[in-house]
Design an enzyme around this catalytic site. Structure first.
Site, PDB file in Angstrom:
ATOM      1  N   THR A 208       0.896  -1.146   0.000  1.00 32.38           N
ATOM      2  CA  THR A 208       0.000   0.000   0.000  1.00 32.38           C
ATOM      3  C   THR A 208       0.933   1.194   0.000  1.00 32.38           C
ATOM      4  O   THR A 208       2.035   1.106   0.507  1.00 32.38           O
ATOM      5  CB  THR A 208      -0.863   0.010   1.281  1.00 32.38           C
ATOM      6  OG1 THR A 208      -1.744  -1.101   1.269  1.00 32.38           O
ATOM      7  CG2 THR A 208      -1.672   1.276   1.408  1.00 32.38           C
ATOM      8  N   GLY A 262      -5.359  -5.288   6.490  1.00 31.45           N
ATOM      9  CA  GLY A 262      -6.456  -4.332   6.486  1.00 31.45           C
ATOM     10  C   GLY A 262      -7.616  -4.641   7.407  1.00 31.45           C
ATOM     11  O   GLY A 262      -8.201  -3.744   8.016  1.00 31.45           O
TER      12      GLY A 262
END
Lengths: 340, 340
Positions: A208, A262
């Site tokens: 990310t 996440g």
């Protein structure tokens, strides 16, 4: 009493020296946290990562120096990372189980608390710009799927053929994950542990990119962009595009961008928790960031995050082997790190 | 000194009387907040709403009485509301601009902080059950679009033809919104105010259903389900399926479900803010709920929310004309209200 006065004076002096010596950061970035070990890295690969992280910081810093907003800085910085195939965002996005690239991004303005996010877009070259368009050119905060792609097109953003996101490294990564998965996972709703619909490939989840910037007007902005999880199924969405989880920004506290497993970041609403620990408990950005990440760790999750407060204090905690990260100070000094 | 002692004793006594007199709530529900005015309501329509809200509370209460979990109670309650065409969730979902019904839902377990959410599903009869399946039968927290529909099918949930969600009232609502919109909104990127891509139909945004329950084991759970916003475009997602925004639950603080102008709830991360105000600032569930809703109001947003803490204290603030809402106490006493 006299001794106490002298002591107080000394403490004040020490504090003053400390404050003046303190660096003022204007940007902090990450390129993902995870199992990043020096032994698995070649000097060439390492140099490539350092070069892109540096270039990304320079791109955002140029905006800040030119008097542009922190939002402009965040967008310019993340464009560099999205356009580089080494990071799991934009061009370098990983593949879903079906061999597609589904991208998520979010951006937030610390001054106005305006925010924008997209999830599952497949044709937007720079998802962070789609998130910004949602924030600035619609009344909404979040758009998902083909609707979000259509919006990005209507907003005049650069649209690409989904093939643009195909890279050999990520494709090979998917094949590897599928192979590993077919050995490991058992799709059996009957049993308890192995009976989960979905795929256990935790090692592939940490790519990310993110950025927090502080502009000359004193406004913070933060953004996050990701290609999600290799081999992900069922339209899974992680924390990156969730305001409060992977991305949050508030001038009164800090700008935050997270990277990691996440699901744990969503369940802990990590980014907003950091802001609330600062606002309601009076913690520093470093203390709040550490405490929020500890909550993730205690639950069994891992990853990292970056945070920057209005005074230019930075925090970059992670509980993984490494995190691609970098900072730039008000006077342009860049620092880039990868390992612990 | 003696006087002070007597006074203290008196205060303690007053407190004890107050606590014993306090009702212990085990469930609170909402069926949406908005411009709900008595003058626009027929007695028959009012009776229908009250009947369904009562039936929903009874369904969840039966689970709690039978010793089932708060998650079971939330799911059973929301099924009743989803299956009733009067509420904007499940069967009564509003239409998107394209004439589709896209449904969102989320559920969270206050004991484990596990959570599940779906957004943009079109074939799942009861989206709250899809959210629960994501939580319990996958490693993920959020799934969107057709992937989420596929998951729900694989998880064995009841799948319906999208036509199931067609109701005359909602279809007429869409036609009305489109008509109104074509008069009001100008799709022009050039101008500033009217230049937003998207549609201004704020009066249609408030239908959502939600529930928080407290079971005999002392565990909280909360859930929210919605058909979104009439005439919504571009795959817009509101706060309902966003953990921390429209839905959050934590045994240490409270379970929360929001309804209102979703964008403001996302930007303020309302549900997690309430929990954090309780955890980090020591506010009561009523104080925290009020403060969080005030933030939404100050920004220009409106709506309401329900919250229930572990001790059975309830809060149901809203800053709109009305909010369909109801509570049930540990001894089965039901209260249902619509207006201020």
């Amino acid at each position: 009493m006299k001794l106490f006065k002298i002591f107080s004076l000394f403490m004040l002096l020490a504090l003053a020296v400390n404050v003046s010596a303190q660096k003022k950061y204007v940007m902090v970035i990450h390129g993902g946290a995870g199992t990043i070990l020096k032994k698995n890295m070649t000097p060439e690969k390492e140099a490539t990562y350092v070069a892109t992280l540096t270039k990304a910081l320079q791109a955002g810093y140029a905006e800040i120096k030119a008097g542009k907003s922190s939002l402009d800085a965040v967008e310019a910085t993340i464009h560099v990372l999205e356009n580089d195939p080494h990071f799991n965002a934009g061009k370098g996005a990983v593949f879903t189980h079906d061999g597609r690239n589904e991208l998520d991004a979010a951006i937030m303005d610390g001054k106005t608390l305006m925010a924008g996010a997209v999830a599952g877009v497949t044709t937007v070259k720079n998802p962070i710009s789609a998130a910004r368009a949602v924030m600035e050119k619609s009344e909404h905060v979040m758009m998902v799927g083909s609707g979000a792609d259509l919006f990005a097109k209507d907003a005049g953003l650069e649209i690409v053929d989904p093939k643009y996101f195909w890279t050999k490294e990520r494709w090979d990564g998917l094949q590897e994950a599928i192979k590993e998965d077919s050995t490991k996972a058992v799709l059996d709703l009957g049993s308890k542990k192995s009976g989960l619909l979905g795929i256990k490939n935790h090692d592939y989840k940490f790519g990310t990119v993110g950025c927090v910037a502080l502009d000359q007007a004193g406004n913070l902005a933060s953004g996050t962009s990701t290609g999600g999880m290799t081999n992900k199924k069922y339209g899974r969405v992680g924390d990156a595009p969730i305001i409060g989880a992977g991305t949050y920004c508030n001038n009164e506290t800090a700008g935050i961008s997270c990277t990691g497993w996440g699901e744990f970041y969503i369940r802990n609403v990590v980014a907003k928790t950091i802001s609330d620990l600062m606002e309601y408990k009076g913690l520093s950005v470093a203390e709040a960031s550490k405490m929020a990440l500890d909550k993730v760790g205690k639950m069994g999750g891992d990853g990292g995050l970056i945070a920057l407060d209005k005074k230019g204090n930075v925090a970059m905690p992670f509980n993984t082997e490494g995190m691609y990260r970098g900072t730039i100070t008000a006077d342009g000094k860049i620092e880039v790190s990868i390992y612990k």
